[in-house]
Design a protein around this motif. Structure first.
Motif, mmCIF file in Angstrom:
data_model
loop_
_atom_site.group_PDB
_atom_site.id
_atom_site.type_symbol
_atom_site.label_atom_id
_atom_site.label_comp_id
_atom_site.label_asym_id
_atom_site.label_seq_id
_atom_site.Cartn_x
_atom_site.Cartn_y
_atom_site.Cartn_z
ATOM 1 N N ASP A 165 -12.396 2.447 8.454
ATOM 2 C CA ASP A 165 -11.052 2.030 8.049
ATOM 3 C C ASP A 165 -11.008 2.029 6.521
ATOM 4 O O ASP A 165 -11.375 1.052 5.864
ATOM 5 N N ASP A 166 -10.538 3.130 5.933
ATOM 6 C CA ASP A 166 -10.560 3.279 4.475
ATOM 7 C C ASP A 166 -9.514 2.417 3.781
ATOM 8 O O ASP A 166 -9.692 2.054 2.604
ATOM 9 N N VAL A 167 -8.417 2.096 4.455
ATOM 10 C CA VAL A 167 -7.440 1.186 3.853
ATOM 11 C C VAL A 167 -8.083 -0.184 3.671
ATOM 12 O O VAL A 167 -7.996 -0.795 2.596
ATOM 13 N N GLY A 169 -11.283 -0.745 3.498
ATOM 14 C CA GLY A 169 -12.340 -0.590 2.501
ATOM 15 C C GLY A 169 -11.803 -0.636 1.083
ATOM 16 O O GLY A 169 -12.402 -1.261 0.195
ATOM 17 N N GLY A 170 -10.668 0.020 0.831
ATOM 18 C CA GLY A 170 -10.059 -0.011 -0.496
ATOM 19 C C GLY A 170 -9.591 -1.406 -0.867
ATOM 20 O O GLY A 170 -9.772 -1.854 -2.015
ATOM 21 N N ARG A 171 -9.012 -2.092 0.105
ATOM 22 C CA ARG A 171 -8.568 -3.467 -0.158
ATOM 23 C C ARG A 171 -9.764 -4.363 -0.475
ATOM 24 O O ARG A 171 -9.734 -5.164 -1.421
ATOM 25 N N MET A 172 -10.836 -4.196 0.283
ATOM 26 C CA MET A 172 -12.038 -5.010 0.098
ATOM 27 C C MET A 172 -12.642 -4.785 -1.298
ATOM 28 O O MET A 172 -13.067 -5.734 -1.969
ATOM 29 N N ALA A 173 -12.676 -3.542 -1.742
ATOM 30 C CA ALA A 173 -13.259 -3.216 -3.047
ATOM 31 C C ALA A 173 -12.491 -3.900 -4.179
ATOM 32 O O ALA A 173 -13.075 -4.504 -5.087
ATOM 33 N N VAL A 174 -11.166 -3.802 -4.142
ATOM 34 C CA VAL A 174 -10.368 -4.346 -5.237
ATOM 35 C C VAL A 174 -10.290 -5.869 -5.157
ATOM 36 O O VAL A 174 -10.231 -6.546 -6.194
ATOM 37 N N GLU A 175 -10.305 -6.423 -3.961
ATOM 38 C CA GLU A 175 -10.368 -7.883 -3.859
ATOM 39 C C GLU A 175 -11.636 -8.414 -4.532
ATOM 40 O O GLU A 175 -11.621 -9.465 -5.178
ATOM 41 N N HIS A 176 -12.729 -7.677 -4.397
ATOM 42 C CA HIS A 176 -13.974 -8.082 -5.050
ATOM 43 C C HIS A 176 -13.835 -8.026 -6.572
ATOM 44 O O HIS A 176 -14.298 -8.938 -7.284
ATOM 45 N N LEU A 177 -13.193 -6.980 -7.098
ATOM 46 C CA LEU A 177 -12.991 -6.885 -8.551
ATOM 47 C C LEU A 177 -12.085 -8.004 -9.052
ATOM 48 O O LEU A 177 -12.320 -8.597 -10.110
ATOM 49 N N LEU A 178 -11.036 -8.305 -8.276
ATOM 50 C CA LEU A 178 -10.121 -9.379 -8.657
ATOM 51 C C LEU A 178 -10.829 -10.737 -8.639
ATOM 52 O O LEU A 178 -10.610 -11.580 -9.515
ATOM 53 N N ALA A 179 -11.703 -10.928 -7.655
ATOM 54 C CA ALA A 179 -12.434 -12.191 -7.563
ATOM 55 C C ALA A 179 -13.367 -12.382 -8.753
ATOM 56 O O ALA A 179 -13.697 -13.513 -9.126
ATOM 57 N N GLY A 180 -13.796 -11.280 -9.380
ATOM 58 C CA GLY A 180 -14.639 -11.359 -10.565
ATOM 59 C C GLY A 180 -13.857 -11.616 -11.836
ATOM 60 O O GLY A 180 -14.442 -11.669 -12.924
ATOM 61 N N GLY A 181 -12.531 -11.724 -11.726
ATOM 62 C CA GLY A 181 -11.699 -12.054 -12.882
ATOM 63 C C GLY A 181 -10.932 -10.888 -13.467
ATOM 64 O O GLY A 181 -10.135 -11.071 -14.395
ATOM 65 N N ALA A 182 -11.137 -9.672 -13.000
ATOM 66 C CA ALA A 182 -10.431 -8.507 -13.549
ATOM 67 C C ALA A 182 -8.959 -8.536 -13.148
ATOM 68 O O ALA A 182 -8.624 -8.921 -12.012
ATOM 69 N N ARG A 183 -8.089 -8.117 -14.045
ATOM 70 C CA ARG A 183 -6.662 -7.993 -13.739
ATOM 71 C C ARG A 183 -6.151 -6.584 -14.046
ATOM 72 O O ARG A 183 -5.245 -6.104 -13.376
ATOM 73 N N ARG A 184 -6.680 -5.932 -15.063
ATOM 74 C CA ARG A 184 -6.334 -4.528 -15.327
ATOM 75 C C ARG A 184 -7.369 -3.655 -14.610
ATOM 76 O O ARG A 184 -8.530 -3.559 -15.040
ATOM 77 N N PHE A 327 -14.896 2.304 12.465
ATOM 78 C CA PHE A 327 -16.010 1.488 11.975
ATOM 79 C C PHE A 327 -15.517 0.586 10.844
ATOM 80 O O PHE A 327 -14.730 1.025 9.999
ATOM 81 N N PRO A 328 -15.986 -0.649 10.778
ATOM 82 C CA PRO A 328 -15.585 -1.524 9.677
ATOM 83 C C PRO A 328 -16.355 -1.190 8.406
ATOM 84 O O PRO A 328 -17.552 -0.909 8.451
ATOM 85 N N PRO A 329 -15.709 -1.239 7.254
ATOM 86 C CA PRO A 329 -16.423 -1.066 5.977
ATOM 87 C C PRO A 329 -17.196 -2.337 5.643
ATOM 88 O O PRO A 329 -16.895 -3.414 6.160
ATOM 89 N N GLU A 330 -18.175 -2.197 4.743
ATOM 90 C CA GLU A 330 -18.993 -3.347 4.357
ATOM 91 C C GLU A 330 -19.143 -3.372 2.839
ATOM 92 O O GLU A 330 -19.513 -2.363 2.230
ATOM 93 N N LEU A 331 -18.865 -4.510 2.244
ATOM 94 C CA LEU A 331 -19.015 -4.680 0.803
ATOM 95 C C LEU A 331 -20.485 -4.891 0.455
ATOM 96 O O LEU A 331 -21.141 -5.766 1.020
#
Length: 341
Positions: A165-167, A169-184, A327-331
């Motif tokens: 599920d690439d949608v 997976g993409g959401r998971m990737a950016v949620e991780h970046l946002l959780a690290g404090g990134a906004r741009r 298949f589920p993506p994994e961070l």
């Protein structure tokens, strides 16, 4: 140089043993149907003459083949090599072999291999399609060659298929970046004709939309390669610091590795202190990068094995209902991204 030994045919064996061609065939394929004395005589002649049966011709005549065709988008991408290894392992257990064709991101080369596999009358075809165009694949099916679409979401009414599920997976990737404090945040990937790129971008947009003040810039590339990642990284470095992204989501790990090279080897940006990077696929090289690369893991070998299993179902029962396996993506978090703030 010794003269080449002439090819020995089944007719030669039958004539030398004083039996019919049918008897020789039974000795090879149904030995229990032949008396012990006659079987020994035929086997002795086979040994004396050095006869080797033509399995290819035999299988084609019987309408069966022990070969499976696999067409991958780009064998330079380790993700597809892992899929091939999984397919080979599953096929071997079934007494079959996998022939691999590298489309090299070219629809024309993909069709070339599909034509070749049809001519070879393979047992079935596994393919990672380049485009939504399905006419060539439909032709294969119409001629009795089962097809399974790999790394593709297809309606079960038409094909067996499997994909992550690439949608998500993409959401998971950016949620991780946002959780690290990134906004741009920048999304680096292309071409947009690949549904994997489109779906991962869509997931990234979903994640950004949930956080006030967050933004997603799209940096298109011509291919999913290390070189394209380096070019994208060089373009970012040419900007003023305030216009650079704080984090980058690369549509695959090869792009992510290229971005790492552009930032780290020039000593212009620190990863992840100045910019965080996450890739997609979790190839082996991600672990051994100069800064180990965070990624979204796809179970590539499992995908290859599952593709062969789906194909075996198609061969056993062509009328059965097609299935799609998701298949589920994994961070996978490594040093290239910041821990949650």
């Amino acid at each position: 140089m010794a003269p080449e030994r002439p090819t020995v045919s089944i007719k030669d064996v039958a004539r030398e043993a004083g039996v019919s061609i049918g008897t020789v065939s039974n000795v090879l394929n149904r030995p229990e149907a032949v008396s012990a004395d006659r079987r020994r005589r035929v086997l002795q002649v086979i040994d004396d003459l050095g006869y080797v049966r033509n399995d290819v011709a035999r299988q084609l005549k019987a309408g069966r083949s022990r070969t499976v065709g696999l067409v991958v988008q780009d064998s330079a991408n380790p993700f597809y090599n892992e899929i091939a290894l999984g397919a080979e392992a599953a096929a071997e257990k079934l007494g079959q072999a996998v022939i691999i064709g590298n489309a090299g991101q070219s629809p024309d080369r993909e069709n070339l291999y599909l034509d070749l596999f049809e001519e070879q009358r393979v047992r079935g075809v596994l393919v990672t399609p380049q485009t939504p165009e399905r006419s060539r694949i439909e032709t294969l099916r119409a001629r009795g060659i089962p097809v399974v679409l790999v790394d593709e979401h297809a309606p079960p009414s038409r094909y067996c298929s499997l994909a992550v599920d690439d949608v998500e997976g993409g959401r998971m990737a950016v949620e991780h970046l946002l959780a690290g404090g990134a906004r741009r945040i920048a999304f680096v990937g292309g071409p947009a004709t690949l549904h994997q790129v489109v779906d991962r971008h869509a997931g990234a947009e979903q994640a950004v939309a949930q956080v006030p003040g967050a933004s997603l810039e799209v940096v298109p590339t011509d291919a999913l390669t290390v070189l394209e990642g380096r070019r994208a990284g060089a373009a970012m470095l040419s900007r003023p610091a305030e216009r650079r992204p704080e984090a980058v989501f690369a549509a695959n790990d090869l792009l992510g590795l290229g971005l790492l090279q552009a930032f780290v080897f020039t000593h212009r940006l620190r990863v992840p202190e100045d910019v965080a990077i996450i890739g997609y696929d979790d190839i082996d090289f991600a672990t051994s990068a100069v800064v180990p690369l965070s990624s979204i893991r796809q179970p590539s070998r499992l995908m290859g094995r599952t593709a062969v299993e789906l194909l075996a179902d198609e061969v056993a029962d062509p009328e059965h209902r097609h299935r799609h396996v998701s298949f589920p993506p994994e961070l996978v978090v490594r040093d290239s991204t910041r821990p949650p703030a």
